[in-house]
Design a protein around this motif. Structure first.
Motif, mmCIF file in Angstrom:
data_model
loop_
_atom_site.group_PDB
_atom_site.id
_atom_site.type_symbol
_atom_site.label_atom_id
_atom_site.label_comp_id
_atom_site.label_asym_id
_atom_site.label_seq_id
_atom_site.Cartn_x
_atom_site.Cartn_y
_atom_site.Cartn_z
ATOM 1 N N ILE A 34 6.839 -4.553 4.675
ATOM 2 C CA ILE A 34 5.440 -4.965 4.556
ATOM 3 C C ILE A 34 4.793 -4.281 3.354
ATOM 4 C CG2 ILE A 34 3.162 -4.611 5.623
ATOM 5 C CD1 ILE A 34 4.486 -5.320 8.316
ATOM 6 N N ALA A 35 5.101 -2.996 3.166
ATOM 7 C CA ALA A 35 4.546 -2.255 2.023
ATOM 8 C C ALA A 35 5.000 -2.865 0.705
ATOM 9 C CB ALA A 35 4.961 -0.788 2.111
ATOM 10 N N GLU A 36 6.284 -3.299 0.653
ATOM 11 C CA GLU A 36 6.795 -3.876 -0.590
ATOM 12 C C GLU A 36 6.152 -5.234 -0.867
ATOM 13 O OE1 GLU A 36 8.001 -1.271 -0.706
ATOM 14 O OE2 GLU A 36 9.321 -0.841 0.976
ATOM 15 N N VAL A 37 5.992 -6.037 0.193
ATOM 16 C CA VAL A 37 5.374 -7.353 0.035
ATOM 17 C C VAL A 37 3.935 -7.204 -0.446
ATOM 18 C CG1 VAL A 37 4.589 -9.414 1.272
ATOM 19 C CG2 VAL A 37 6.846 -8.471 1.756
ATOM 20 N N ILE A 38 3.189 -6.299 0.202
ATOM 21 C CA ILE A 38 1.786 -6.086 -0.170
ATOM 22 C C ILE A 38 1.691 -5.559 -1.603
ATOM 23 C CG2 ILE A 38 -0.254 -4.669 0.297
ATOM 24 C CD1 ILE A 38 0.477 -4.824 3.271
ATOM 25 N N GLY A 39 2.514 -4.577 -1.938
ATOM 26 C CA GLY A 39 2.483 -4.017 -3.283
ATOM 27 C C GLY A 39 2.810 -5.057 -4.343
ATOM 28 N N GLY A 40 3.850 -5.865 -4.080
ATOM 29 C CA GLY A 40 4.233 -6.905 -5.034
ATOM 30 C C GLY A 40 3.162 -7.957 -5.200
ATOM 31 N N ALA A 41 2.571 -8.403 -4.091
ATOM 32 C CA ALA A 41 1.541 -9.446 -4.142
ATOM 33 C C ALA A 41 0.305 -8.958 -4.890
ATOM 34 C CB ALA A 41 1.174 -9.882 -2.724
ATOM 35 N N ILE A 42 -0.109 -7.717 -4.621
ATOM 36 C CA ILE A 42 -1.293 -7.173 -5.295
ATOM 37 C C ILE A 42 -1.015 -6.958 -6.772
ATOM 38 C CG2 ILE A 42 -2.806 -5.148 -5.435
ATOM 39 C CD1 ILE A 42 -2.598 -4.917 -2.400
#
Length: 450
Positions: free
Chosen positions: A128-136
């Protein structure tokens, strides 16, 4: 044991990461540097988990709120990480089982299934942290809406599938390149920020003030974001990527020696990156800690002279977003591999490689998609989701650490030569007990603020 007293090890339902296991040749040479180069790579994939986007808010926020006080927490967390990853690599190299396979073998089907659920949730929380970081990062760099950015992260899995076909060394090379990008970006930004060197060095000495409520909560966040369970499963598996003779104890010892060198060097880089994050927060944002709760506010602060001072510029913000994107991509690769290891090891689920990776990624994207659709472009909601996801990491860490310390301390499992020495056993037990207590406290703190 065979008739000569040597331990004979058999595969647990086949080798871990079969398409990678034992695929990398190593030179038959006594040259330390040639061996180190040949064995370098797996440590980088492990180190990625210790500097993923989940670390950024806590490390920069810790510096912004408390200056250099928590440098000692990063140092202690990194030393614990080195110890645990050494044991993880040793388990994989000596037994030819990853941590998931060993746990399933020595706990049984029912308990193994429960532990798999807990570990799977932890990997989802990490992803989840990677998805959020990548999207932002995509939103900050290219203006891509958060919802579209989340959807685009799904295709990271296709990149991993392509890289796997090219060979494991290609994956290692790309990961190491992205780590270099992150390192260079933050080193440059810290040099520009001109930190107070004496105060920075003093921060490595533990202070009683760390035990105060606010400081302790932030310290727990740094520890929880640094020492993560999926890395133990990953390290125990990819340590087996080099070709070596399992029945030759000297060859096993040689492999373990250079795997340890690789791991410690790469984790030292992760330690430096985390220090740079905290130093950046302290040097540029001290006194503004409450204003920097999201990636976007950090991005904006780097170009706001009222916060970052005279060094503020759009270039610093852009470099920050580039590093964030690199970190997200790196962690995507390792998180997906960890998901595959856990699924195969705990429940012996044999499905096509592409399906395993799509399922693992898909399960992680769903909660982020739901949150993004429900709250729209509210980045604060995504950051709250990232914080709450740490609860699962805190729950799963003891589930991973306790078996790891036990297995590597057992002469029956590891053999007389490779079982943990008494000092390692004591250190491992202390780390497990302390981190378990700290993580329970972190869970309570997080739930109290929901």
């Amino acid at each position: 044991m065979d008739k000569n007293g040597k331990k004979i090890v058999s595969y647990a339902n086949g080798p871990s990461l079969e398409e990678i296991n034992g695929t990398v040749d190593v030179p038959q040479t006594t040259s330390f540097w040639k061996n180190l180069i040949a064995f370098s790579g797996p440590g980088a994939l492990v180190a990625v988990g210790y500097m993923d986007p989940g670390n950024w808010i806590t490390s920069i926020g810790g510096g912004a709120k408390y200056g250099y006080l928590l440098m000692s927490v990063i140092l202690i967390s990194s030393l614990i990480a080195m110890l645990l990853q050494y044991m993880a690599a040793k388990l994989g190299i000596v037994t030819h089982m990853d941590l998931a396979q060993a746990t399933r073998k020595y706990t049984g089907k029912k308990l193994g299934f429960v532990l798999w659920i807990i570990t799977e949730l932890a990997i989802m929380a990490t992803d989840i942290a990677e998805v959020i970081g990548g999207a932002i990062a995509l939103n900050l760099l290219f203006g891509i809406p958060l919802l579209m950015g989340v959807i685009l992260t799904i295709f990271d899995v296709l990149l991993l599938l392509i890289l796997t076909r090219l060979g494991f060394r290609k994956i290692e090379a790309i990961v190491m390149t992205l780590i270099l990008v992150i390192f260079v970006v933050f080193l440059y930004e810290v040099i520009i920020a001109q930190p107070n060197i004496p105060d920075m060095l003093k921060g490595f000495i533990p202070q009683k003030q760390v035990l105060h409520h606010g400081e302790l909560t932030m310290a727990l966040g740094i520890v929880g974001a640094t020492v993560m369970p999926h890395n133990l499963y990953l390290g125990s598996s990819i340590s087996q990527s080099r070709k070596y003779n399992l029945q030759d104890e000297e060859h096993v010892a040689h492999t373990l020696r250079f795997a340890t060198w690789d791991s410690n060097i790469q984790l030292s880089v992760a330690f430096i990156v985390n220090c740079l994050l905290l130093i950046l927060g302290s040097a540029l944002f001290f006194g503004h800690g409450d204003e920097l709760g999201t990636f976007s506010t950090l991005y904006n602060a780097l170009q706001d002279s009222s916060i970052a001072g005279a060094v503020a510029s759009p270039l610093l913000s852009t470099l920050f977003a580039v590093a964030l994107l690199a970190s997200g991509q790196n962690s995507t690769i390792t998180g997906t591999l960890a998901g595959q290891i856990v699924m195969e090891g705990f429940i012996h689920m044999k499905i096509p490689t592409w399906a395993r990776r799509v399922i693992t990624r898909g399960l992680s994207v769903i909660p982020v998609l739901i949150c993004t659709i429900y709250f729209g472009a509210n980045e604060q909601a995504l950051d709250n989701l990232l914080i709450y996801s740490q609860v699962f990491l805190s729950l799963a860490l003891p589930v991973s650490m306790i078996p790891l310390v036990y297995f590597t301390s057992s002469e029956k499992i590891m053999g007389k030569r490779f079982k943990n020495k008494p000092l390692i056993i004591v250190a491992g037990c202390l780390c497990t007990i302390i981190l378990t207590i700290l993580n329970i406290d972190l869970i309570i703190e997080t739930l109290m603020h929901i």
